[in-house]
Design an enzyme around this catalytic site. Structure first.
Site, short mmCIF file in Angstrom:
data_model
loop_
_atom_site.label_atom_id
_atom_site.label_comp_id
_atom_site.label_asym_id
_atom_site.label_seq_id
_atom_site.Cartn_x
_atom_site.Cartn_y
_atom_site.Cartn_z
NE ARG A 41 -4.96 -10.38 8.91
CZ ARG A 41 -3.72 -10.71 9.87
NH1 ARG A 41 -3.25 -9.80 10.55
NH2 ARG A 41 -3.45 -11.97 10.20
CB SER A 110 -5.65 -14.46 1.11
OG SER A 110 -5.66 -13.27 1.87
CE LYS A 139 -3.32 -14.19 7.04
NZ LYS A 139 -3.34 -15.66 7.07
#
Length: 208
Positions: A41, A110, A139
């Protein structure tokens, strides 16, 4: 559905949390410590840089036969022959990704609600990531999901459920009532001085 995948200790990369080392060394040490799946990521890379980065990491994950998932980027996943992709709510729908990638690739989505999780399952996702469970600094736009909601999602779908977001040695036991299939972590492993030991400790705690 690929039912032989071990989601129990799922590592998500983030170079910003590393402690005096490099991501390649840390990913290998984390796998040695028991990480069962790795998601790449990296939001701030151009396509060529991401391709080269993921290709180099895949050499490591392949060495230990650990599946590598690419966050969001189907093109990178296809280009390097990754095990699959992980998609957010604002990314490509899972059924379209499945059409592009085929039946043999892992697709994760997600989710924050049972409705989202059920939709992901209908669209052919192999697993869902649920979170953020706890406060997380990696995040910014992640909203908190309660343990009861996590439990509801686990009971409401038949595909594996992986909890993510602020999970650490101190709070992982709180997830036990939900009977989930795994935890996804960043800082709890990559933010430690010894990532191997951190992975080993989490591996023990999720089995208790």
């Amino acid at each position: 559905m690929r039912s032989n995948i071990d989601y129990s200790l799922y590592l998500v990369t983030d170079r910003d949390v590393l402690v005096d080392t490099d991501i390649y060394t840390d990913v290998e040490e984390a796998i040695k410590g028991g990480v069962t799946l790795v998601q790449i990521r990296e939001k701030n890379m151009g396509t060529l840089e991401f391709y080269n980065f993921a290709l180099k990491l895949k050499i490591i994950t392949d060495k230990y036969k650990v599946p590598m998932i690419i966050n969001d980027r189907l093109d990178i996943a296809q280009a390097i022959g990754a095990a699959g992709v992980h998609l957010g709510q604002r990314d490509m729908p899972a059924d379209i990704a499945r059409r592009i990638l085929g039946d043999n690739k892992i697709i994760g989505v997600s989710t924050e609600t049972l409705k989202q999780a059920q939709k992901a399952e209908r669209q052919g996702a192999d697993y869902v990531g649920v979170g953020a469970m706890f406060h997380t600094t990696t995040k910014d736009d992640a909203s908190a999901v309660t343990i009861n909601c996590l439990k509801e999602i686990k009971e409401g779908i038949s595909i594996p459920v992986v909890a993510i977001g602020g999970i650490s040695e101190k709070n992982v036991s709180l997830l036990r009532p939900a009977n989930i299939d795994g935890i996804a972590v960043i800082s709890a492993i990559l933010g430690k001085k010894s990532v191997k030991i951190a992975a080993e400790k989490l591996g023990i705690l999720i089995k208790l």
